[in-house]
Design a protein around this motif. Structure first.
Motif, PDB file in Angstrom:
ATOM      1  N   MET A 274       0.842  -1.190   0.000  1.00 27.79           N
ATOM      2  CA  MET A 274       0.000   0.000   0.000  1.00 27.79           C
ATOM      3  C   MET A 274       0.877   1.240   0.000  1.00 27.79           C
ATOM      4  O   MET A 274       1.558   1.545   0.991  1.00 27.79           O
ATOM      5  CB  MET A 274      -0.897  -0.012   1.253  1.00 27.79           C
ATOM      6  CG  MET A 274      -1.853   1.154   1.316  1.00 27.79           C
ATOM      7  SD  MET A 274      -3.121   1.031   0.057  1.00 27.79           S
ATOM      8  CE  MET A 274      -3.679   2.715   0.029  1.00 27.79           C
ATOM      9  N   SER A 275       0.929   1.926  -1.131  1.00 24.14           N
ATOM     10  CA  SER A 275       1.644   3.206  -1.266  1.00 24.14           C
ATOM     11  C   SER A 275       3.071   3.135  -0.739  1.00 24.14           C
ATOM     12  O   SER A 275       3.541   4.058  -0.081  1.00 24.14           O
ATOM     13  CB  SER A 275       0.868   4.315  -0.543  1.00 24.14           C
ATOM     14  OG  SER A 275      -0.400   4.516  -1.131  1.00 24.14           O
ATOM     15  N   GLY A 298      -5.489  10.852  -3.161  1.00 30.04           N
ATOM     16  CA  GLY A 298      -5.224  10.742  -1.730  1.00 30.04           C
ATOM     17  C   GLY A 298      -5.245  12.060  -0.989  1.00 30.04           C
ATOM     18  O   GLY A 298      -5.257  13.145  -1.581  1.00 30.04           O
ATOM     19  N   ASN A 300      -3.189  12.119   2.073  1.00 28.31           N
ATOM     20  CA  ASN A 300      -2.036  12.083   2.975  1.00 28.31           C
ATOM     21  C   ASN A 300      -1.076  13.204   2.612  1.00 28.31           C
ATOM     22  O   ASN A 300      -0.688  13.372   1.457  1.00 28.31           O
ATOM     23  CB  ASN A 300      -1.346  10.732   2.904  1.00 28.31           C
ATOM     24  CG  ASN A 300      -2.210   9.632   3.489  1.00 28.31           C
ATOM     25  OD1 ASN A 300      -3.081   9.880   4.305  1.00 28.31           O
ATOM     26  ND2 ASN A 300      -1.982   8.397   3.058  1.00 28.31           N
ATOM     27  N   SER A 519      -3.300   7.474  -3.066  1.00 25.90           N
ATOM     28  CA  SER A 519      -3.271   6.126  -2.495  1.00 25.90           C
ATOM     29  C   SER A 519      -3.184   5.132  -3.644  1.00 25.90           C
ATOM     30  O   SER A 519      -4.048   5.138  -4.531  1.00 25.90           O
ATOM     31  CB  SER A 519      -4.528   5.856  -1.663  1.00 25.90           C
ATOM     32  OG  SER A 519      -4.599   6.732  -0.564  1.00 25.90           O
ATOM     33  N   CYS A 521      -2.358   0.979  -4.513  1.00 25.74           N
ATOM     34  CA  CYS A 521      -2.146  -0.386  -4.033  1.00 25.74           C
ATOM     35  C   CYS A 521      -1.824  -1.293  -5.217  1.00 25.74           C
ATOM     36  O   CYS A 521      -2.615  -1.392  -6.161  1.00 25.74           O
ATOM     37  CB  CYS A 521      -3.386  -0.896  -3.307  1.00 25.74           C
ATOM     38  SG  CYS A 521      -3.281  -2.618  -2.747  1.00 25.74           S
ATOM     39  N   LEU A 532     -10.051   1.443  -1.877  1.00 25.05           N
ATOM     40  CA  LEU A 532      -9.171   2.244  -1.038  1.00 25.05           C
ATOM     41  C   LEU A 532      -9.871   3.503  -0.542  1.00 25.05           C
ATOM     42  O   LEU A 532     -10.787   4.024  -1.181  1.00 25.05           O
ATOM     43  CB  LEU A 532      -7.919   2.638  -1.825  1.00 25.05           C
ATOM     44  CG  LEU A 532      -7.131   1.499  -2.474  1.00 25.05           C
ATOM     45  CD1 LEU A 532      -5.934   2.073  -3.221  1.00 25.05           C
ATOM     46  CD2 LEU A 532      -6.688   0.488  -1.426  1.00 25.05           C
ATOM     47  N   GLY A 536      -5.613   6.272   2.717  1.00 21.38           N
ATOM     48  CA  GLY A 536      -4.703   5.146   2.564  1.00 21.38           C
ATOM     49  C   GLY A 536      -4.633   4.231   3.765  1.00 21.38           C
ATOM     50  O   GLY A 536      -3.615   3.577   3.997  1.00 21.38           O
TER      51      GLY A 536
END
Length: 547
Positions: A274-275, A298, A300, A519, A521, A532, A536
């Motif tokens: 994952m990322s 995403g 993040n 994100s 995957c 997702l 994430g």
């Protein structure tokens, strides 16, 4: 790798350094003009492609149906949900533990261990708990466990970096096993968001400081084992009060090297990541017949933090100049292959509190030089035109080191000499928590989706260990706005207050905002139904199938 409250790799800085590799040597030379750096990237990409081709005829290793082999970059630091704030700890904790409430896809609170709640006044929250819920060891879940979880943080039974988030709780009552009442010292508009599952999971009554060795929750997965720097194993909780996961086991295996993770996915000895791969690896792996790539825009947030106790960085003009000396668009294009969007602050544009009308720092090296001159740092002929020297601490991940190399080239153009100091994540996180840094780069994961992140990372009351104001930023006007927003229950008024907060933060620049990373995957095709979230997290494991 920055969890709900964490670094870098903290919802901490549930943060972590990233894993990025530029697109091509030619493009990199054109964009940044440093041949030796480009050559190292060429070798990394060439190595991955060559090994994948050479292994094309090898037999894949079949994994057991229902079992997922999940590759992660680093071991979780602490699986006690009252303590762990790093990325991996909080993501795995959200599978082991339940909270009183959880947040839906629109970040609205809904019941988890609490079926419903009411607020008879602005200082009182009454939660009505689910009946028949059991911890993984068979103990019944009751209101006593909820009270103990929060009391153990407040009274120092455990030393927790989350303690500052709950200082407004005055007392907790448990009139019966299925009712718990929180009394607050003052109104707190973000209270429900601050106690959601990803922020704090509920532990059994009496859990002590060694609880992380054998964590016991009520979540969809139960802890089986952990081998330091090797793996964490979780099994399905068949007694989960919600829909049990479709998979029977997930094995989180620590593989620090991104190339090795990619090769394991290719040969079939691992199922997903994952990322955690460099952007250059994604198109290569996308072409592998046994693999799929699932992507989601995403939220993040990656950033560079300044230590405002440092006499150089204490000057706002210097911080703004470094932001203007950073060509984020070029980095995203060549280093991240377009798998990110520039950020002007911690809040993503999808947040209800996002304020677009803040100061923006586009790439402007001429203006950066003017600001450094006016701040009293002219170029020094005796030092080869260097104005100042700074040190950036990063994780040892390839992406974090490559980012540092690019920044060193970009900032040198305006007379700033940047020394890079890669550290193992545990050491890095310890240093930034103690304030032992000039600059560091990490990632906030999940926490930055809600505006109370500003309280946690920029309030002068939240200097560690009470929060994550690691750069010791002080602004009385900001503190006053945050105090008002905390007690305001009207969301429209909250938005106005947080809008002013964002304007101050953008102007003062205690962080250099970089970007929001997508994100992504990469998984084998035997893994189905991968959906997702923008943050994430690992919650998608609840619904996947492993054929």
């Amino acid at each position: 790798m920055q969890g709900r409250r964490g670094g870098g790799g903290n919802k901490g800085s549930k943060g972590s350094g990233g894993s990025e590799i530029p697109t091509s040597p030619r493009a990199l030379r054109d964009a940044f003009s440093f041949t030796s750096f480009a050559s190292s990237i060429s070798f990394a990409s060439f190595f991955l492609v060559t090994v994948l081709l050479l292994s094309a005829c090898t037999r894949s290793v079949r994994t057991e149906p229902g079992v997922v082999n999940f590759l992660i970059e680093a071991m979780p630091v602490n699986l006690d949900p009252r303590i762990g704030t790093d990325d991996k700890s909080e993501k795995i904790d959200s599978l082991i533990f339940s909270g009183l409430i959880e947040l839906d896809a629109q970040r609205n609170p809904r019941g988890d261990l609490a079926e419903e709640w009411e607020t008879p006044d602005t200082l009182t929250y009454v939660f009505h708990l689910r009946g028949g819920v059991k911890f993984h060891d068979g103990r019944p879940f009751t209101s006593a466990d909820v009270k103990y979880t929060f009391d153990s943080i407040a009274n120092g039974t455990v030393t927790s970096p989350k303690r500052g988030s709950f200082t407004l709780i005055q007392s907790i009552e448990t009139p019966n096993p299925l009712t718990v009442i929180f009394h607050l010292r003052e109104a707190y508009g973000q209270f429900l968001w601050n106690i959601n599952r990803s922020a704090i999971g509920i532990v059994p009554f009496g859990s002590q400081v060694d609880f992380a060795k054998q964590p016991i929750g009520t979540g969809p997965f139960r802890f089986v084992s952990a081998d330091q720097d090797n793996n964490v194993v979780l099994d399905r909780n068949d007694a989960y009060f919600g829909a049990p996961p479709k998979i029977s086991r997930v094995q989180f295996r620590v593989v620090p090297e991104a190339v090795v993770r990619a090769l394991e996915l290719r040969k079939g000895s691992a199922d997903l990541e994952m990322s955690s791969l460099s952007p250059d690896m994604i198109p290569i792996l996308r072409e592998q017949p046994a693999l799929e790539v699932t992507e989601q825009p995403g939220t993040n947030y990656e950033y560079i933090a300044f230590n405002l106790d440092d006499p150089l960085l204490a000057k706002r003009e210097v911080r703004q100049a470094l932001a203007r000396a950073t060509n984020r668009e070029e980095i995203i294009r060549y280093l991240l292959r377009g798998q990110a969007r520039p950020a002007d602050g911690p809040l993503p544009t999808t947040s209800w509190a996002y304020e677009p009308g803040v100061a923006h720092y586009g790439y402007d090296p001429r203006r950066a030089e003017q600001q450094l001159d006016s701040a009293g740092f002219p170029r020094q002929d005796a030092a080869g035109g260097i104005r100042m020297k700074l040190t950036l601490k990063t994780s040892t991940e390839d992406g974090a080191r490559l980012l540092g190399a690019v920044l060193r080239e970009q900032w040198r153009k305006v007379g700033v000499d940047l020394e890079l100091r890669p550290l193992e994540f545990a050491t890095l996180f310890s240093d930034v928590t103690r304030g032992s840094f000039e600059l560091y780069t990490l990632r906030w994961v999940g926490a930055n989706n809600d505006p109370d992140i500003f309280q946690y990372i920029f309030s002068s009351k939240r200097i560690p260990p009470l929060g994550a104001n690691r750069g010791h930023y002080h602004n009385a006007a900001l503190d006053a706005l945050l105090d008002q927003a905390r007690v305001e229950s009207d969301q429209r008024k909250q938005r106005q207050l947080f809008g002013e907060v964002q304007k101050i933060v953008a102007e003062d620049s205690p962080y250099l905002s970089l970007w929001f990373r997508d994100s992504i995957c990469v998984h084998r095709k035997r893994i189905r139904n991968v959906e997702l979230s923008p943050s994430g997290d690992f919650d998608f494991l609840r619904n996947i199938e492993a054929l």
